[in-house]
Design a protein around this motif. Sequence first.
Motif, short mmCIF file in Angstrom:
data_model
loop_
_atom_site.label_atom_id
_atom_site.label_comp_id
_atom_site.label_asym_id
_atom_site.label_seq_id
_atom_site.Cartn_x
_atom_site.Cartn_y
_atom_site.Cartn_z
N HIS A 45 -6.76 0.07 -7.12
CA HIS A 45 -7.32 -0.31 -8.41
C HIS A 45 -6.26 -0.50 -9.47
N ALA B 262 -12.26 -1.32 6.33
CA ALA B 262 -10.89 -1.04 5.94
C ALA B 262 -10.65 -1.44 4.49
N ARG B 263 -9.90 -0.60 3.82
CA ARG B 263 -9.51 -0.90 2.45
C ARG B 263 -8.02 -1.17 2.42
N SER B 264 -7.63 -2.07 1.56
CA SER B 264 -6.20 -2.15 1.30
C SER B 264 -6.02 -2.37 -0.19
N GLY B 265 -4.79 -2.16 -0.66
CA GLY B 265 -4.54 -2.25 -2.09
C GLY B 265 -5.20 -1.09 -2.80
N ASN C 92 1.17 -2.04 -7.02
CA ASN C 92 0.86 -1.20 -5.88
C ASN C 92 1.52 -1.80 -4.64
N VAL C 93 2.40 -1.06 -4.04
CA VAL C 93 3.02 -1.60 -2.83
C VAL C 93 2.82 -0.68 -1.63
N ALA C 94 1.79 0.18 -1.73
CA ALA C 94 1.58 1.11 -0.63
C ALA C 94 0.83 0.43 0.51
N GLY C 95 1.45 0.37 1.66
CA GLY C 95 0.79 -0.21 2.83
C GLY C 95 0.82 -1.73 2.83
N TYR C 96 0.32 -2.30 3.90
CA TYR C 96 0.30 -3.76 3.98
C TYR C 96 -0.72 -4.33 3.02
N ASP C 97 -0.43 -5.50 2.53
CA ASP C 97 -1.36 -6.20 1.66
C ASP C 97 -2.33 -7.01 2.54
N LEU C 98 -3.22 -6.27 3.22
CA LEU C 98 -4.13 -6.91 4.18
C LEU C 98 -5.06 -7.92 3.52
N LYS D 75 -4.52 -10.14 1.52
CA LYS D 75 -3.98 -11.50 1.50
C LYS D 75 -4.38 -12.27 2.77
#
Lengths: 385, 469, 508
Positions: free
Chosen positions: A140, A135-138, A144-150, A152
Motif C-alpha cells: 500500500h 497471491a499478493r505482491s507489492g 516498495n521493493v520487497a519481493g518480486y513485482d508480480l 507487472k
Amino acid sequence: MTDTITPRSLDELRDAVIDRPGTIRIAGAGTAHDWAGTPEPADTVLDTTGLSGIVTHNPGDMTVEVWAGTPFGALQTDLGEHHQRVAVDPARAAEGATLGGLFATADAGPRSLQYGSLRDLVIGATIVLADGTVARSGGHVIKNVAGYDLTKLLHGAQGTLGVLARLVLRLHPTPQVTATVAASCERSAMAGLARRVADSPVEPTAVEWHAGRLLSLLEGSESGAEARARRLAEILGSDAAVLAPDDATQAWEAHAAAVRARSDDRAVFRFGVTPSELPRVLDALESATGVTASPRTGVATVALPADADVVATAHRRVAEAGGTSTLRQRPAGAALPAFGPAPASATVLRAVAASLDPDQRFGRGRLAPWLPLPDQTGQPTGVSA
Amino acid sequence: MTTHPTPGPTLDFSSERGEKPAPERADLLGGAGPSEFGSFDAHHPPAQELLDDCVHCGFCLPTCPTYALWGEEMDSPRGRIYLMEMAEKGEIPLEGSFTTHIDRCLGCMACVTACPSGVQYDRLLEATRPQIERNVPRSRSDRWFREAIFALFPYKRRLRAASLGGALYQRLRPKSMDKLLARVPERFGRLVAMESLLPPVSVRDAFRRMPERTPGIGPRRGRVGLLTGCVQDVFFHPVNEATARVLAAEGWDVIAPREQACCGALGLHAGREAEAIERAKKLIAVFERAQVDTIATNVAGCGSSMKEYGELLADDPEWAERAAAFAAKVRDISEVVDETLADARARRHPIEARVVYHDACHLGHAQKIRSEPRRVLRAIPGVELLELPEAEICCGSAGIYNMLQPQAASDLGHRKAGNIRGTGADLLVTANPGCLLQIRKYLGADLPMLHPIQLVDASIRGVRPPEMG
Amino acid sequence: MPERTMEAPHGGTGNDAPGAATPPVAVGPELARAFRDVLPADLVITDEVGRRSYECDGLTGFRQIPALVVLPRDADEVAACVRVCARHGVPFVARGAGTGLSGGAMPVADGVVISLQKLRRILEIDVENRRAVLEPGVYNLEISKAAAPYGLYYAPDPSSQQVCTIGGNVAENSGGAHCLKYGFTTNHVLEMEVVLADGSVVTLGGPTGEQAGPDLRGLFIGSEGTLGICTKVTVRLLQTPETVRTVLADFPSIEAAGDTVGDIVDAAIIPAAVEMMDSLSMEASEAATGAGLTVDAPAALIIELDGPADEVEAEFSHLTAICERHGATRMHVPAEAEERQKVWKGRKAAFAAVGRISPDYIVQDGVVPRTRLAEVLTRIAEMGRDAGLRVANVFHAGDGNLHPLVLYSEAAGEHDAAEKLSTDIAELCVELGGSLSGEHGIGTDKACSMPRMFSSDDLAVMHRVRHAFDPDDRCNPGKVFPTPRLCGERPGPYRPHPLEEAGVIERL
Ligand SMILES: Cc1cc2nc3c(=O)[nH]c(=O)nc-3n(C[C@H](O)[C@H](O)[C@H](O)COP(=O)(O)OP(=O)(O)OC[C@H]3O[C@@H](n4cnc5c(N)ncnc54)[C@H](O)[C@@H]3O)c2cc1C
Ligand code: SF4
Ligand code: SF4
C-alpha cells in the motif's frame, strides 16, 4: 456450453477458479473482448464486474485499493471528490472499461507521456492463480521493493496467467486547470513540431497528433497552466492557439473516439516505436486511416483493412523498426494476426506461463502464437526455459 | 623495531599487471604467528581507528584511478583499506598480493576527497608503505630500480648531470631510437618510461641558480621563503623565477636559501620514511635560519609533504615542535597569491586565452586547494577558464609512479590527454612538475603547458606567456 | 570479523539447499581453467586476497568468500561466463559497484562473482528520442553527466548515484530523493538485454511504454539479480527543468516537520523531493560536508520544486507559507545552483557521514504510509531508548521511506542489540501497513523478515516465477527468499519458520 459466473468476493472468486473444471475466459466490461489473440472457446466465462468498488482510499496517503471489476470512470468520479485521480486516460474508459481490463490489456491514453501507463501507477495487487492460490505482491505504499513485482506480469497479460482481484494504485492530485494548445499541422510535420513542444520549458502532460492538428495538454495551477499554454502558443507561432475549454474537450474527445472506433471492415492496430521512427513507420502503413499518434512517445493507433496480409505486413514493419505492436478491435470473425514475430523473450513468457498456469486455463489463445495453444493431449507446447 | 617474518616463496613482485598470483594466504605466516598487529610490525601500523572509519560505502571508487582503469575491488581505495584490515588481523601476509595492490596505489588521494566518512587514507597509506619497505623483500630488479630513482631524483647535482645528458641526448638521438624502444620487452618498460620522461631542458636553464634574495617592490608584505625543489629547479627553473618575480611584485621579500635540498616528498610517498625524516630535519633547519614568515612552494607534492612534517616528526621530542611550526608556515604559491588578490599591487595585463587548469592531486586532493588557483587565474583579464572532465582522476604521474608502474601510468596519461584535448583549450596549466612531465608525454606538442604562476607572471609583466609564441 | 560471517544459504551440500538437484559443485582449477578459456587469465581472480576483497557489499555484516571472481569486458563475455557456470553447475552472483545495503551482491559459497565493472560504456545518448543506451556498469551519475550538454538528465538519483551502477539500480529498482515526483528505476527503464541462467540472451521491454504481452521488464526490475544478469539498459532521459527552487527549512520538532509534509500534499503540490533529517543525522552530515545544516535544530526539511517557471513560482510561495505556518525556525533558500548542490550534498552524504559520529551503524530502510510518519518516528524513538541505542533519522518524507540509522559500537558488544533494533524497526513498518524496504532491497539481510510481509503463498508464487527464469537456482541463490539455512540460524522471532509450518519450505 459456456457458463458465466460472477463472483462477488475474493473467496467466491477463488472458489470459482477451483470449482470450475476446464478453461476460463476472464471478462470485465467487454470493451476489449476482441483485442489481442482470439480466445479459444472457454468452459467458463468469469465475469469480474461483480468485484467492484473501492476497498480502501486514504486521501492523505494518495493511494487507493480497488476491486479489479470497478469501472474506471466510476473510480475517477469518486476520487474526484477528494481532488485526486488515477493519472491515466485510456480511451476505452468512456465505454465503461474496468480497471482490471485496462490493466490486462496494458491500455493507456495521451497522458502516458507524463505519467506512463497503469503499470507505472500500480503499487500492489491481489491475484488468483489457476490452482486457486491467492497471491499478493507489492503493498500500500508508493515506494516498495520487497519481493518480486508480480503485479507487472499481469499488465498486458490479456487475461492469461491469473485473475486480478484487487489493485492498489498511486494517486495524483487533480490539476486545478487544464489547457490545450492546438497547432494545425500535416502529419509529415508533426515530429518536428512536437520536438519544439518538447524542447520548450512548458512540460506538457500530453502531445498528440490527430486530424491535422497537434494537441498539447498543459495541466497545473490556475495561474501556471494558462500562462504555460499562452507561452507555448507563442513559441509555436501563428498556426497555434490556446483552445477555448469546450473546444479543448471536443478535440480530446474526438481523439479518444478515433482510438476506440469500430468499423465493419477495418481493424485497429496499435504500435510503439522510437519517436524518430514513428513518421517512417506511419508512412509505410499506406492503407492506415483514423490515425492518432503520439509523436513524443512513439505510440500510434491506426485503422487497417481487416486483411490478414495487410496486418501481418504492418506487424513486420513495426518489428523491423524495433517496435512492438498489438491488434485491437476488429470485425467479428476476422482471423487476423494479433502480434508480430515472437521475440527471443517469448521463451521466458512460456516458462512463466507454465509456472503460473501450466494448463493454460486462463485466456487460452489470447497470447497466441507467442504463447502457443496446448497440444491435443492438453500439454502446453513449446515450453522451455 | 621488530621485523615481521614473511617466509614463503619469493616471487617477483614487480607489481606489473598480469603477474603470478600471490602465494596462498596466511598459513604462510609461519611459526611466528601473527603479532599484535597481525602481519604488520609494531612500528606505526595503520591505526585501527582509522581503518574503522571506512564504512565500505564505495563512494571513493569512481575517482580512484586504478579502479577507473581495471574495475577490480583490490585496486580500489575500499579494497585497499579492506586489505589493510585483513593484514592488521593477520589474515593475509604483506608479501604477495597485498604488496602488489598497495604498490599500484598512486597515492593521489582522490579517495580522501570523495569519502563522506572522513577516512584518512593518506595516513593509512603512509603507515602501510614503510611496513612494506621494511618487511617485504623486493625482487632484485625492483630493488635496483627503486634505489636508482632515489639515488637520482632528490639530488639537484645528479639531476643536472642527468639533464645535461638528457639535453644532449635528446638533440642527438636518432629518430629510429623511438621505434627501437617501442619494441623492447615488457620488463624494460620502466626504463623506457624513465627515459621518455626526461623533459626537454636547455643546458642553461638546468644550471641557472635562483638568487638568494629578491627584494619586494613597494611596501613590504613580509618575508617569504621559497622552496626551490629538486626536480623543479633543474627542469623547470623558469617556474621558480616566475614565482620569485610575482611574489616580489606583490610586495614580498623572497628568500631562496642556497643550502636547501630535497624536501623528501618523493621518498615519503614511496614509504622511505627514514630517508624522508632526515630530509625534513635538514629543510626545517635551513628555513629556521632564513627567518621567514611564510614558506611558499610551487610544487604540489612538496607542499603536501611539508605540511605533514608535524606528523612525520611527532615522535621525536627534539623536532616535534619545530616541525609543527614549520608546517604551519607552509603555503602553496596559489594560496599566497590568492590572499593578495583583494588588494593586488601588480597590475595584470590581459592575456586572451582559453585555459584549462589541471588539478594536481597533491594540491586538489591532498591539500584541498582547488578554488585558490582558479581565482588567481581568473584574476587575469582575458583568461577563459575551462573545466576538465574527470578532473578528479590522476594523470598517472604521482611522484615516481610513472616510473614504477609504467603501464598504468601510460593508460592514465592517455586518458587525461584525451580529456584535455576535448576541452579545445589553447593552454594547459598545472601546478606540479610531475604532472607537466607526464601530460607532456601524452599530449605531445599539441598544447603549450605552463605552471599557473608563469601565466600570472606574464600577465604582470605584460609579455606573451612562454611557449605560447 | 569471522564471528559475524553468515554462511551463505547456498552451500550446495545440505539437502535443504536450493539446487541440490544439480550436479556436485566443481570448484577448483578446472573451473578456473574453463573461465580462462573465455577470458584473459588476469580477469579470472583466483588468489585468496583478491577473492576476499569481494566477500561483501555495502552491508559488511554478511560475508562469504567466492570460489572465484571474473571480470568480463562485454555482454558476450558475460554470457560466456554464465554458460561456464551453467556447464559446471555453479551458482553466480552479479556485482555492480557493491554499494548494495542488503547483502544482495554478497557471494555464494563455492559460487562465482561476475563483476560488471568493465562494462562501463555509454553506448548512445539519443537526443532526439531522449534516451540513453548503457552498459550495466555505468555509474548512475555518469548518465546525467553525459546527457547534460543536451539539456537532459536521468531522473532516479539514489544517494549513492556517484558510484552505484545502472545494472545495480535495475536489480534493486533503486529510488532517490527525486523519485517522489518522477518515479523509480522501473519507471525510467524502457528496454534491457538480459543473460539468463542458461547463458541465453533475451531483450525485455521495448522502445516505448507500449507493451505487447506481459511486462517481463517490470518483473525483472527489482528482482535483485535472481532472474539473470542485465547487460544492456535503455533508459529514458528527461528535459532539465526550467526552474528549480529549493528550501532548507528547520523545524522546532519532528512532528511539525511531518505535519508540514502532510499539508504540502493536501495542497496538491508534488515537490520534486521532500527530505527530512533529524539533528543527529545533520550533525554527522554537517561535519562531513559543511553544507550549512543547522546542527541543533530538531528537524529539517529539504523541499525542492522544479518545472516550468510559471508553476514553480506560484507553488513556491505557497510552500514557504506552509512551512511558516508550522513554525519553521529558519528557511534557507539557496540562490545558486552551486549552493543548492551543497545542500543536497549534505543530504546525500548523510549515511556515510554517520561514520563520523559512531564507530558502527546499520542503515535501515523501511516504508510507512505517509500519514503514519509521526507515529512511526515516535515508536522508533521509544524503541531506541529501550535498547539503549541512538537512532539517527534521514528519510524521504514525501513517500514515507524511512532510513533510521542505528548507531552502535561493535567494540562495546552492541552489535546484536543494534541488529535486533534495526530488524524490529523494519518489521514495525510492515505492521503499520508499509514495507520492509523502499529501495535497498531484501537481499540476504531481510530475507528472514519476508514472512512478516508476505504469506507463504505469496512467496511460493514468487518462487515459481523465479524457477521459470532460473530452474536450477543459479542466479544469486539464497537472496530475497527466506531459507531455513539462513533464517534458522538467526536469533529472534523467526523460529519456527511460518513456511515450515505451512509445509512449503522444501520448495524454497
Ligand atoms: C551511502 C549509500 C547510500 C545509498 N542510497 C541509496 C538510495 O538513496 N536509494 C537506493 O535505492 N539505494 C541506495 N543505496 C543502495 C545501493 O546504492 C543501491 O541498491 C544500488 O542500486 C546498488 O548498485 P550497485 O551497482 O552497487 O549494485 P551491487 O551492490 O553491486 O548489487 C546489488 C544487487 O544487484 C545485483 N546486480 C548488480 N548488477 C547487476 C546486473 N547488471 N544484472 C543483474 N543484477 C545485478 C547484485 O547481484 C545484487 O543483488 C545506497 C547505498 C549506500 C552505500
Ligand atoms: S590514493 Fe588514489 S590510487 Fe590510491 S586508493 Fe586513493 S584514489 Fe586510488
Ligand atoms: S568512501 Fe570512505 S568510507 Fe566509503 S568505502 Fe571509500 S574510504 Fe570507505
